[in-house]
Design an enzyme around this catalytic site. Structure first.
Site, PDB file in Angstrom:
ATOM      1  N   GLY A  49       7.419 -10.619   7.738  1.00 39.23           N
ATOM      2  CA  GLY A  49       8.216 -11.578   8.512  1.00 39.23           C
ATOM      3  C   GLY A  49       9.641 -11.113   8.739  1.00 39.23           C
ATOM      4  O   GLY A  49      10.212 -11.312   9.825  1.00 39.23           O
ATOM      5  N   SER A 148       1.530  -9.607   3.022  1.00 40.08           N
ATOM      6  CA  SER A 148       0.611  -9.945   1.928  1.00 40.08           C
ATOM      7  C   SER A 148       1.131 -11.139   1.145  1.00 40.08           C
ATOM      8  O   SER A 148       2.301 -11.505   1.250  1.00 40.08           O
ATOM      9  CB  SER A 148       0.471  -8.729   1.008  1.00 40.08           C
ATOM     10  OG  SER A 148       1.758  -8.375   0.520  1.00 40.08           O
ATOM     11  N   GLY A 234      -4.117   1.364  16.498  1.00 38.06           N
ATOM     12  CA  GLY A 234      -3.263   2.520  16.251  1.00 38.06           C
ATOM     13  C   GLY A 234      -2.969   3.255  17.547  1.00 38.06           C
ATOM     14  O   GLY A 234      -2.596   2.656  18.548  1.00 38.06           O
ATOM     15  N   VAL A 260       5.585   3.118   9.865  1.00 37.29           N
ATOM     16  CA  VAL A 260       6.072   1.970   9.084  1.00 37.29           C
ATOM     17  C   VAL A 260       6.684   0.938  10.041  1.00 37.29           C
ATOM     18  O   VAL A 260       7.545   1.270  10.850  1.00 37.29           O
ATOM     19  CB  VAL A 260       7.141   2.401   8.047  1.00 37.29           C
ATOM     20  CG1 VAL A 260       7.674   1.187   7.280  1.00 37.29           C
ATOM     21  CG2 VAL A 260       6.583   3.428   7.083  1.00 37.29           C
ATOM     22  N   ASP A 264       4.527  -4.906  12.754  1.00 35.81           N
ATOM     23  CA  ASP A 264       5.534  -5.976  12.764  1.00 35.81           C
ATOM     24  C   ASP A 264       6.326  -5.965  14.070  1.00 35.81           C
ATOM     25  O   ASP A 264       6.668  -7.012  14.619  1.00 35.81           O
ATOM     26  CB  ASP A 264       6.509  -5.808  11.585  1.00 35.81           C
ATOM     27  CG  ASP A 264       5.794  -5.812  10.248  1.00 35.81           C
ATOM     28  OD1 ASP A 264       4.766  -6.507  10.128  1.00 35.81           O
ATOM     29  OD2 ASP A 264       6.250  -5.108   9.324  1.00 35.81           O
TER      30      ASP A 264
END
Ligand SMILES: Nc1ncnc2c1ncn2[C@@H]1O[C@H](COP(=O)(O)OP(=O)(O)OP(=O)(O)O)[C@@H](O)[C@H]1O
Ligand SMILES: [Mg+2]
Length: 320
Positions: A49, A148, A234, A260, A264
């Site tokens: 988030g 998670s 991906g 990374v 998000d």
């Protein structure tokens, strides 16, 4: 130069119940039994988030980031959030905020990511987190619950968030996996963004063919689990299933430096464009652009606005 005024948008709340203080560095090669001398290190406030909040902000929007923090790592985490001027509300916890560790291997370009479990949360703590969310949900806005769940938090946590959002007329977006995702889908949400692995796990299938991917994503729309399912594959593209049909996009060909935060970033651009009143198809293009712009940047660095807007334009023109 005139300051640019952000376009009017509906408010967005992001929720990070298991944030991570991201430590990243590099070394020549990762070999066992040796001291691995590393280059300079970098600290970032990571976790689903919060990453969404940071990317929305970079793209000219704003969010309210709700997150948990505890111990000395939690203190460092809060300072980083304050330094980035991200409007936030903190749920204090007894345990220490986890750290994640990313090492770039310079000799090969490989990346090693060590992701820790997170501190145990007590019943009182996760209830406090839910209460804070309940009191801050923007009416008619968006709630993004991503990442998670730490130990101690029940698997129906995101389903509870989805229910609270619905009660307040907000749309809920969930990026999770396993039973946390399954419970949220059973409750019904606005958008989910599984990767192939996550959607495959949900259906107990490998989803190798395009047909099986479309069937799985569309099934969640048809049974009311989600209004939109953005399946990301991906480097192989992405699929958006909605009531109006299925859209497929290739990902732009970019130099992959670090994935990374790619998922998000995808989510951040999607929700921002929707909150700005754009269509799901336009939001989907922005999302793919932001995910790909993030893989272009090294280590934990997230996307740059100029890259996102350039890739977004190219995707709209069908240039990629
Ligand atoms: N090799 C790549 N080339 C270009 N863009 C990529 C590449 N890999 C990822 N992306 C971008 O990042 C987005 C999200 O990537 P991905 O499907 O790996 O999801 P993820 O949420 O990061 O995965 P996971 O949660 O399983 O780690 C893609 O839709 C795409 O926009
Ligand atoms: Mg993901």
């Amino acid at each position: 130069m005139e300051a640019s005024i952000p376009p009017a948008m509906q408010p967005i709340l992001t929720l990070t119940v298991n944030p991570a203080l991201d430590v990243s560095t590099s070394t020549d090669r990762v070999i066992s039994g040796h001291k691995l001398r590393c280059g300079s290190s970098r600290l970032d406030p990571g976790g689903g988030g919060v990453n969404v909040a940071r990317v929305v902000q970079r793209l000219g929007g704003q969010t309210l980031a709700v997150y948990t923090a505890g111990g000395p790592t939690g203190e460092a985490y809060r300072r980083l959030i304050e330094a980035e001027r991200i409007p936030s509300l903190v749920v204090p916890i007894q345990g220490s905020t986890r750290q994640d560790f990313t090492v770039d291997e310079t000799a090969t370009g490989e990346q090693f990511r060590f992701v820790l479990e997170g501190p145990e949360m007590s019943d009182a703590e996760w209830h406090a987190c839910l209460a804070l969310v309940a009191g801050s949900i923007p009416v008619g806005g968006y709630v993004v619950a991503s990442g998670s769940l730490p130990p101690g938090v029940p698997q129906d946590f995101y389903a509870r968030v989805a229910r609270l959002a619905r009660e307040r007329g907000a749309r809920c977006i969930v990026d999770a996996s396993g039973s946390a995702l399954a419970e949220a889908l059973a409750e019904g949400v606005f958008l989910v963004k599984p990767s192939r692995r996550e959607l495959g796990l949900h259906f107990g299938a490998t989803l190798e063919t395009y047909e099986s991917q479309v069937a799985a994503a569309s099934a969640l729309v048809a049974d009311g689990s989600a209004e939109h399912v953005a399946l990301t594959l991906g480097g192989e593209g992405a699929v958006l299933a909605s009531k109006s049909g299925v859209t497929r996009l290739p990902v732009p060909q970019v130099q992959v430096r670090s994935t990374v935060g790619a998922g998000d970033s995808f989510l951040a651009a999607f929700v921002l464009r929707i909150a700005q009143g754009r269509s799901p198809e336009a939001a989907f293009r922005a999302a793919v652009a932001a995910g790909s712009a993030t893989v272009m940047t090294p280590a934990t660095e997230l996307c740059h606005r100029e890259d996102v807007e350039r890739l977004e334009t190219e995707l709209a023109a069908g240039l990629t």
